[in-house]
Design a protein around this motif. Structure first.
Motif, short mmCIF file in Angstrom:
data_model
loop_
_atom_site.label_atom_id
_atom_site.label_comp_id
_atom_site.label_asym_id
_atom_site.label_seq_id
_atom_site.Cartn_x
_atom_site.Cartn_y
_atom_site.Cartn_z
N LEU A 70 10.15 106.06 -14.65
CA LEU A 70 11.43 105.57 -14.11
C LEU A 70 12.18 104.92 -15.26
O LEU A 70 11.62 104.06 -15.95
CB LEU A 70 11.20 104.53 -13.02
N VAL A 71 13.42 105.35 -15.49
CA VAL A 71 14.22 104.78 -16.57
C VAL A 71 15.55 104.32 -15.98
O VAL A 71 16.24 105.10 -15.31
CB VAL A 71 14.46 105.80 -17.70
N GLU A 72 15.88 103.04 -16.18
CA GLU A 72 17.16 102.52 -15.67
C GLU A 72 17.82 101.73 -16.78
O GLU A 72 17.17 100.88 -17.41
CB GLU A 72 16.91 101.63 -14.44
N ASP A 73 19.11 101.97 -17.00
CA ASP A 73 19.85 101.27 -18.04
C ASP A 73 19.11 101.30 -19.38
O ASP A 73 18.99 100.27 -20.06
CB ASP A 73 20.12 99.81 -17.63
N GLY A 74 18.57 102.47 -19.73
CA GLY A 74 17.92 102.61 -21.03
C GLY A 74 16.63 101.85 -21.17
O GLY A 74 16.21 101.51 -22.28
N ARG A 75 15.97 101.57 -20.05
CA ARG A 75 14.72 100.82 -20.08
C ARG A 75 13.72 101.42 -19.08
O ARG A 75 14.10 101.82 -17.99
CB ARG A 75 15.04 99.37 -19.70
N ALA A 76 12.44 101.47 -19.52
CA ALA A 76 11.39 101.95 -18.60
C ALA A 76 11.15 100.88 -17.54
O ALA A 76 10.94 99.71 -17.86
CB ALA A 76 10.09 102.22 -19.36
N THR A 77 11.19 101.30 -16.26
CA THR A 77 11.05 100.32 -15.18
C THR A 77 9.94 100.67 -14.19
O THR A 77 9.79 100.02 -13.17
CB THR A 77 12.37 100.20 -14.39
N GLY A 78 9.15 101.70 -14.53
CA GLY A 78 8.04 102.03 -13.63
C GLY A 78 7.63 103.48 -13.74
O GLY A 78 8.04 104.18 -14.67
N LEU A 79 6.80 103.90 -12.79
CA LEU A 79 6.27 105.26 -12.78
C LEU A 79 6.62 105.97 -11.48
O LEU A 79 6.62 105.38 -10.40
CB LEU A 79 4.73 105.22 -12.90
N ARG A 80 6.90 107.26 -11.61
CA ARG A 80 6.99 108.14 -10.44
C ARG A 80 5.62 108.78 -10.22
O ARG A 80 4.98 109.21 -11.18
CB ARG A 80 8.02 109.24 -10.69
N LEU A 81 5.19 108.84 -8.97
CA LEU A 81 3.86 109.34 -8.67
C LEU A 81 3.93 110.76 -8.12
O LEU A 81 4.92 111.14 -7.47
CB LEU A 81 3.17 108.44 -7.64
N ALA A 82 2.86 111.53 -8.37
CA ALA A 82 2.81 112.90 -7.86
C ALA A 82 2.89 112.91 -6.34
O ALA A 82 3.45 113.83 -5.73
CB ALA A 82 1.52 113.58 -8.33
N GLY A 83 2.34 111.88 -5.70
CA GLY A 83 2.34 111.81 -4.24
C GLY A 83 3.70 111.47 -3.65
O GLY A 83 3.84 111.41 -2.43
N GLY A 84 4.71 111.22 -4.51
CA GLY A 84 6.05 110.97 -4.01
C GLY A 84 6.52 109.54 -4.16
O GLY A 84 7.73 109.28 -4.17
N GLY A 85 5.63 108.59 -4.29
CA GLY A 85 6.02 107.18 -4.38
C GLY A 85 6.41 106.78 -5.79
O GLY A 85 6.52 107.61 -6.71
N THR A 86 6.69 105.50 -5.95
CA THR A 86 6.96 104.93 -7.27
C THR A 86 6.24 103.59 -7.38
O THR A 86 5.91 102.98 -6.36
CB THR A 86 8.47 104.67 -7.50
N VAL A 87 5.98 103.18 -8.62
CA VAL A 87 5.48 101.82 -8.87
C VAL A 87 6.43 101.20 -9.88
O VAL A 87 6.57 101.72 -10.99
CB VAL A 87 4.04 101.82 -9.43
N ARG A 88 7.13 100.12 -9.49
CA ARG A 88 8.06 99.46 -10.41
C ARG A 88 7.35 98.33 -11.13
O ARG A 88 6.48 97.67 -10.56
CB ARG A 88 9.25 98.89 -9.63
N ALA A 89 7.73 98.15 -12.40
CA ALA A 89 7.06 97.11 -13.20
C ALA A 89 7.95 96.68 -14.35
O ALA A 89 8.83 97.43 -14.78
CB ALA A 89 5.73 97.63 -13.74
#
Lengths: 384, 384
Positions: free
Chosen positions: B179-198
């Motif tokens: 996950l990339v927002e405003d030029g910064r990594a903000t988490g992961l997209r998962l194969a199962g469809g979800g996301t983990v923000r960090a």
């Protein structure tokens, strides 16, 4: 009460069950894990000619009789089960590497010719024309077009289906002991606590045939064999290759679409089931020596199982000393080859009460009383 | 939102997660099958000295720093997890067979002495006094008492437990994209469809570290290694044996009560995961050559996995070009050894914002922009 109960659901036990059920007998087969014994490890060679040993002419004749039955047996089995058994009729090539190997090939050829068996000597160039994957270091070969192969695991799966289709019942339990009443075998005791009563009891427990409590001794000992399965071998070999590699024996048997079996050790180690580093090394070494392309294949499976060996390494077929008890075991290195002749001979015995002539030399009483109690190793056994 | 999400639950990913969680950060680890990658195949050698290559001094210093941490790291890990990690401190013996092997040993010894590393030349008799199972054909050896080993799979199990005990959450899914927002990594997209923000994203995907969609290129390539596990080796070897067998390298690493690992191939074949007959043959051949008793052991497991190789075969540690993204990958042959220094350095970075000096030479920017896009093979790579 069922007509026949068979202890053991390997190739031999299921073969007997299928043929007996087709002939109208009610049959039960007892096995807690059918097809996981020697049947799972068998290379599937139908090779009485290339396997022919000196002083074993009766066994050779039994093997030839069974080989002759294989095409019809395979066709009926495929029809009854709806499953393929992978019969390959490309023949068997025996090759040698050094002077001693070539002398052994020559002696084998002479012996085969004395017996009127068909085998053709090939020069190195003809050997490689037939199997281009063979190393150029091969010194010559012997082509036996009549020695074939089947996919042993496919045969087992087909026998399971065909026996069931013919009405045989599979009892998923372990046969632990014999029921004996009034001096006659009347069924099996199961590890799970139950019993199966039957008019006749067939022992087809392979190397474990001596384990049934309450029965007479069965002169069978375990002969360990280690074997390898490769994947990715599509197109590598046309038929079976047997090689003498500076005195050691190795065989390569293609099966299925892309499988290759490399075997096998012959070890007297009791029921030791260890796949050893040394055996895997030696099998790979010799196989790669014979067919360098084996090096690139996937090593998909390694396995150790036990052949049922007897004092003369020939099978035990027909009535045991205890009435009602029938033996169908002791097939040693020839279980797949001998499945049709064994299944038919034992079915004949169960239906008619008499054993066909081809099987007559293989009753257990050939050992007399003294020999029956031991199946000591050493009957000309060699490593590999 | 969690402080840190780690993509990859192998030794490196879990090591980072455990150390970061112990320091008060909230941590999630994403892996659908933790411990089934290179961590499962690792031999567990902690061997910066015997592994020391010429022109790799920075890597050697990192290895030595990590080796120094291992005893305390192991003790804390065993305490936090309640599980043993099998640290063996019997040292490492390097042996050679022919003149060229002995010259290579001599050169390695000279290089080690230049660097002030402790290593002792042993005559054949002293070699065999130390490891009596070695063949008498060994020509001499080099004893490095400081090079140790752990049981890699035990370490992984302990890290799973310790990370969980420290509060890290294991998300059993596959990290597929960034996950990339405003030029910064903000988490992961998962194969199962979800996301983990960090707040921070750590890439610890080993050879798969280049697979996250949406991120900058990570210069990692798969370097295939095939390895064997034996059982029944209790008492065979005291410590690790590394051998030069007429120019080929093989190592034997005892572990657990009766295990022995024999490794390993080094192959540039992409993500080909085939266990090949040729590799198994060569490993067995060389291992039996060095320790004949290996022949009798059980061949318990064969395996192929991929080391994460980089253009200079040193790891990628610290910030990536994308803010919020941190690399902990590229450990090639040294993943187990480098777990403590990597875990601590990345935890430091996550807590304090700055990377410790020991890890500073290993940031990805050492390759500049041109190099980052490819991790082409060939950087001094040899077979085995």
């Amino acid at each position: 009460m069922t007509d026949v109960v068979v202890a053991g659901g390997g190739l031999i036990g299921l073969g007997v069950a299928w043929r007996a059920a087709r002939r109208g007998l009610s049959v039960a087969v007892v096995d807690d894990a059918p097809g996981t014994g020697a049947s799972a490890a068998a290379a599937g060679m139908l090779a009485p000619v290339t396997e022919a040993g000196y002083r074993e002419e009766a066994l050779l004749r039994l093997g030839l009789a069974s080989l002759e039955r294989w095409p019809a047996f395979a066709a009926e089995l495929e029809r009854d089960s709806g499953l393929p058994v992978g019969l390959r009729t490309a023949g068997t090539l025996v090759v040698g590497f050094d002077d001693d190997d070539m002398r052994e090939l020559e002696a084998l050829h002479d012996f085969q010719q004395q017996l009127g068996l068909s085998a053709e000597r090939l020069l190195p160039r003809a050997v490689r024309r037939r199997e281009p994957s063979l190393t150029p270091r091969v010194r010559g070969g012997l082509l036996v077009t009549g020695d074939h192969s089947v996919d042993g695991r496919a045969v087992h799966g087909a026998l399971l289906a065909a026996a069931a289709a013919a009405g045989a019942e599979l009892v998923r339990d372990r046969a632990d002991g014999l029921l004996v009443e009034d001096g006659r075998a009347t069924g099996l005791r199961l590890a799970g606590g139950g019993t199966v009563r039957a008019g006749s009891v067939v022992v087809a427990l392979g190397a474990h045939s001596g384990r049934l409590a309450g029965g007479p001794p069965v002169p069978v000992r375990p002969v360990k064999g280690q074997i390898l399965r490769m994947a990715g071998a599509a197109g590598l070999l046309d038929g079976t290759v047997r090689a003498l590699v500076r005195g050691r024996h190795v065989y390569l048997v293609p099966y299925g679409g892309n499988g290759l079996i490399v075997g096998a050790t012959t070890e007297d180690r009791g029921f030791d089931g260890t796949v050893t580093a040394g055996a895997v090394h030696d099998l790979l070494h010799d196989a790669i020596d014979v067919v360098p392309g084996v090096s690139e294949l996937e090593l998909a499976e390694t396995m150790a199982r036990w052949r049922p060996g007897t004092p003369d390494n020939a099978p035990l077929l027909g009535p045991a000393s205890l009435p009602g008890l029938v033996l169908a075991t002791g097939h040693h290195r020839n279980g797949v080859l001998l499945t049709p002749v064994t299944a038919d001979a034992i079915a004949d015995l169960l239906v008619s009460g008499s054993l066909p002539e081809v099987a007559a030399p293989f009753t257990v009483d050939r050992f007399g009383h003294a020999d029956v109690r031991s199946a000591a190793p050493g009957g000309g056994e060699q490593c590999r």
